[in-house]
Design an enzyme around this catalytic site. Structure first.
Site, PDB file in Angstrom:
ATOM      1  N   HIS A  72       5.599   3.696   1.885  1.00 35.88           N
ATOM      2  CA  HIS A  72       4.225   4.190   1.691  1.00 35.88           C
ATOM      3  C   HIS A  72       4.152   5.716   1.645  1.00 35.88           C
ATOM      4  O   HIS A  72       3.099   6.270   1.311  1.00 35.88           O
ATOM      5  CB  HIS A  72       3.286   3.617   2.765  1.00 35.88           C
ATOM      6  CG  HIS A  72       3.351   4.307   4.089  1.00 35.88           C
ATOM      7  ND1 HIS A  72       4.105   3.845   5.143  1.00 35.88           N
ATOM      8  CD2 HIS A  72       2.741   5.431   4.549  1.00 35.88           C
ATOM      9  CE1 HIS A  72       3.950   4.637   6.183  1.00 35.88           C
ATOM     10  NE2 HIS A  72       3.132   5.616   5.852  1.00 35.88           N
ATOM     11  N   ASP A 118       8.276  -1.970   4.128  1.00 47.09           N
ATOM     12  CA  ASP A 118       7.884  -0.562   4.043  1.00 47.09           C
ATOM     13  C   ASP A 118       9.103   0.324   4.320  1.00 47.09           C
ATOM     14  O   ASP A 118       9.252   0.906   5.399  1.00 47.09           O
ATOM     15  CB  ASP A 118       6.768  -0.291   5.053  1.00 47.09           C
ATOM     16  CG  ASP A 118       6.106   1.062   4.870  1.00 47.09           C
ATOM     17  OD1 ASP A 118       6.416   1.736   3.868  1.00 47.09           O
ATOM     18  OD2 ASP A 118       5.281   1.437   5.725  1.00 47.09           O
ATOM     19  N   GLY A 211       1.165  11.537   9.683  1.00 46.62           N
ATOM     20  CA  GLY A 211       2.174  12.575   9.507  1.00 46.62           C
ATOM     21  C   GLY A 211       3.498  12.206  10.136  1.00 46.62           C
ATOM     22  O   GLY A 211       4.528  12.789   9.810  1.00 46.62           O
ATOM     23  N   SER A 213       4.568   9.122   9.806  1.00 39.30           N
ATOM     24  CA  SER A 213       5.036   8.045   8.933  1.00 39.30           C
ATOM     25  C   SER A 213       6.417   8.347   8.365  1.00 39.30           C
ATOM     26  O   SER A 213       6.713   9.495   7.994  1.00 39.30           O
ATOM     27  CB  SER A 213       4.063   7.843   7.778  1.00 39.30           C
ATOM     28  OG  SER A 213       2.862   7.263   8.208  1.00 39.30           O
ATOM     29  N   GLY A 214       7.235   7.307   8.281  1.00 36.98           N
ATOM     30  CA  GLY A 214       8.567   7.460   7.713  1.00 36.98           C
ATOM     31  C   GLY A 214       9.612   7.944   8.679  1.00 36.98           C
ATOM     32  O   GLY A 214      10.807   7.837   8.416  1.00 36.98           O
TER      33      GLY A 214
END
Length: 266
Positions: A72, A118, A211, A213-214
């Site tokens: 995402h 994801d 922020g 994320s990942g």
């Protein structure tokens, strides 16, 4: 065998998952500034906005040319670069490296509506040299499931609180793992969470936020080596630290074969 080859590939003069500057692992209520370069596999994924590079997501360096992040985080048409060896995003720092991307591979079964698969891989346009500030994290054993209440750490430059500012300095926070039987209860995440995910936190005090994320869920294995067990995927729309809505991560151990196959192919 593929996993063994990848593990050997990332280990070298600087073994994967072994930082030169070990993190300070105090049990804190909220996130706090990390010891500089104590999570040397943490990267900042940045995109070009009219000539300015802006942080959008975190990620994890897993070899000298590959980064693991969330599907995402990737938008078609954007130009990305990867910032490695960073502590304060606003400062010019010795030991930091900025590298463009040569390939971005989003999982072919990524479903943005149900938030499934994801996960994405980023191939850097050139290999990076491992150093005191830039090192790869290790990957977990395929299929490994973290026990309930395992002490793991989320790291990132995400918002300091719901609706708050993005952090300038890399943050860390202890997020105990919540096992699937608990996290899938109806008053927790229910059917939205799957066994290919990891839940961590949910105490209503600390959590990942926009922020982050990942970025990685960092867990120390029995040998004293850090492994990336999760990729920050989603949290509650009611707030970053809503009770019984722990941060949800893509479970890396569910995708070891996928990671290996893409690295071999590309």
């Amino acid at each position: 065998m593929k996993f063994l080859v990848l593990a050997l590939f990332v280990a070298g003069a600087y073994g994967c998952g072994v930082p030169t500057f070990p993190p300070v692992l105090s049990r804190v209520v909220g996130g706090h500034d990390v010891r500089p370069h104590s999570w040397p596999w943490q990267i900042s994924l940045q995109y070009n906005s009219a000539g300015d590079w802006r942080h959008t997501c975190g990620g994890t360096l897993i070899s000298d040319q590959w980064v693991l992040t969330a599907a995402h985080c990737i938008s078609s048409g954007r130009e990305y670069r990867v910032a490695l060896g960073k502590h304060n995003l606003l400062e010019t720092e010795n030991g930091s490296v900025f590298v463009g991307t040569s390939n971005i591979i989003v999982h072919e079964d990524w479903n943005s509506f149900f938030i499934r698969n994801d996960i994405a891989l980023i191939k850097l346009e050139s290999s990076v040299n491992f150093s005191d500030t830039v090192t790869a994290s290790c990957l977990p054993e395929a299929g490994f499931v973290l026990p309930n209440n395992e002490s793991c750490y989320i790291t990132g430059w995400g918002r300091l609180f719901t609706g708050g500012p993005i952090a300038d300095i890399l943050q860390q926070v202890l997020l105990p793992v919540v096992d699937y039987p608990t996290c899938s209860q109806s008053d927790w995440w229910g059917s939205q969470v799957k066994e290919t995910m990891v839940c961590a936190g949910g105490d209503g005090v600390v959590a990942g936020c926009n922020g982050d994320s990942g970025g990685p869920l960092n867990c120390l294995n029995a040998a004293g080596v850090w492994e990336v067990h999760g990729i920050v995927s989603f949290g509650s729309g009611l707030g970053c630290n809503y009770p019984k809505k722990p941060t949800v991560f893509t479970r890396v151990s569910s995708y070891i074969d996928w990671i290996s196959s893409k690295i071999v192919a590309y």
